[in-house]
Scaffold this active site. Structure first.
Site, PDB file in Angstrom:
ATOM      1  N   ASP A 111       0.852  -1.106   0.012  1.00 38.86           N
ATOM      2  CA  ASP A 111       0.211  -0.061  -0.122  1.00 38.86           C
ATOM      3  C   ASP A 111       0.754   1.042   0.137  1.00 38.86           C
ATOM      4  OD1 ASP A 111       1.019  -0.185   2.686  1.00 38.86           O
ATOM      5  OD2 ASP A 111      -0.911  -0.667   3.386  1.00 38.86           O
ATOM      6  N   ASN A 165      -7.967   0.053  14.067  1.00 41.64           N
ATOM      7  CA  ASN A 165      -9.362   0.066  13.872  1.00 41.64           C
ATOM      8  C   ASN A 165      -9.705  -1.267  13.056  1.00 41.64           C
ATOM      9  OD1 ASN A 165      -8.243   0.481  11.360  1.00 41.64           O
ATOM     10  ND2 ASN A 165      -9.176   2.304  10.635  1.00 41.64           N
ATOM     11  N   GLU A 206      -9.855  -0.122   4.904  1.00 45.09           N
ATOM     12  CA  GLU A 206     -10.523   0.268   6.040  1.00 45.09           C
ATOM     13  C   GLU A 206     -11.895  -0.158   6.210  1.00 45.09           C
ATOM     14  OE1 GLU A 206      -8.540   1.997   7.764  1.00 45.09           O
ATOM     15  OE2 GLU A 206      -8.014   3.930   6.651  1.00 45.09           O
ATOM     16  N   HIS A 245      -7.880  -2.445  10.322  1.00 40.69           N
ATOM     17  CA  HIS A 245      -7.844  -2.632   8.692  1.00 40.69           C
ATOM     18  C   HIS A 245      -6.603  -3.363   8.591  1.00 40.69           C
ATOM     19  CE1 HIS A 245      -4.787   1.178   9.102  1.00 40.69           C
ATOM     20  NE2 HIS A 245      -4.160  -0.204   9.421  1.00 40.69           N
TER      21      HIS A 245
HETATM   22  P1  PGA Z   1       1.541  -1.370  13.174  1.00 44.01           P
HETATM   23  O1  PGA Z   1       0.395  -0.839  12.164  1.00 44.01           O
HETATM   24  O2  PGA Z   1       2.380  -2.322  12.815  1.00 44.01           O
HETATM   25  O3  PGA Z   1       2.634   0.103  13.261  1.00 44.01           O
HETATM   26  O4  PGA Z   1       0.715  -1.283  14.439  1.00 44.01           O
HETATM   27  C1  PGA Z   1      -0.264  -1.942  11.504  1.00 44.01           C
HETATM   28  C2  PGA Z   1      -1.130  -1.367  10.406  1.00 44.01           C
HETATM   29  O5  PGA Z   1      -1.692  -0.364  10.960  1.00 44.01           O
HETATM   30  O6  PGA Z   1      -1.678  -2.046   9.444  1.00 44.01           O
END
Ligand code: PGA
Length: 243
Positions: free
Chosen positions: A65, A134, A141, A136
């Site tokens: 992404d 959240n 999302e 995702h």
């Molecule tokens: P993080 O991010 O590994 O920094 O917690 C995970 C994400 O937002 O997909």
């Protein structure tokens, strides 16, 4: 979904690194790995192993992404992160990395090109994903259709707020371009990785709750070959009978 409980972050990182390393020497493998804080420990292990027994990495990588409007030259972008922690230290040639051009004037074309690339390479062999606060996956999302391939997404407020940790200064983010949930579902192996107490509520919702498009991570429960690697603190709210 099989759950692997790691005692701590070090153990989680070792487990993830050994899962990824199986694919690195396979010329015909297509691998999609995430940016984010969670996989850094595993990437450091892979880089240390590479430096101590130097060998060519043969698989191809797909960039998961990117924030729309950014590229590898933007500090804190997803592509800059992957380059800094993994691709450059592993000497991966640019020809073996397929990423979105999130600065393109024609993002639809980017989506089509990526979907075609994945299809022509017989799908993704390994997808590793962190889980957002959240729920995702990538930048899919809450509310994203489980039927979506690559797409452009309006970002959730939570994602915009949490993502500030990647940038030195307050940064305006509004859209992301991402590999889609259907790609994850169709991958041959899916690994979710999650660490820390701050993720305990979302991990509980994932493990104990229903499969729902409101919780993108729950698509992993429909996958035929999925592992969740989680440390004790991320699992601390989950009832024992589920683990
Ligand atoms: P993080 O991010 O590994 O920094 O917690 C995970 C994400 O937002 O997909």
């Amino acid at each position: 979904m099989k759950i692997i409980k790691a005692n701590d972050y070090d153990m989680l990182s070792k487990t993830l690194a050994s899962e990824i390393s199986v694919y690195l020497d396979k010329e015909d493998s297509l691998v999609c790995l995430p940016s984010g804080d969670t996989p850094v420990g595993a990437y450091n292990i892979l880089v240390d192993n590479f430096k101590s027994h130097s060998h060519d990495i043969k698989c191809k990588f797909v960039g998961l992404d990117e924030w729309v409007g950014m590229d590898k030259n933007t500090n804190g972008s997803c592509q800059e992160y992957m380059d800094r922690f993994l691709f450059s230290p592993l000497n991966i040639s640019l020809g073996n990395i397929k990423e979105f051009n999130a600065k393109s004037k024609d993002l639809n074309d980017e989506l089509n090109v990526m979907d075609k690339f994945i299809k022509e390479n017989n799908g993704l062999d390994l997808v590793v994903l962190g889980i957002g606060m959240n729920g995702h996956l990538g930048l899919n999302e809450p509310g994203t259709s489980f039927d979506s391939y690559s797409h452009v997404m309006n970002l959730d407020n939570k994602t915009i707020q949490v993502a500030q940790k990647y940038f030195e200064n307050q940064t305006t983010l509004s859209q992301g371009i991402t590999i889609g949930l259907k790609h994850f579902l169709e991958s041959k192996k899916l690994i979710l990785v999650v660490s820390g107490e701050k993720k305990k509520d979302i991990v509980k919702a994932l493990i104990e709750g229903d499969v729902s498009e409101n919780l993108p991570a729950s698509i992993s429960k429909l996958h035929h070959n999925c592992i969740l690697i989680a440390d004790e603190s991320a699992l601390s709210s989950v009832e024992d009978k589920y683990i």
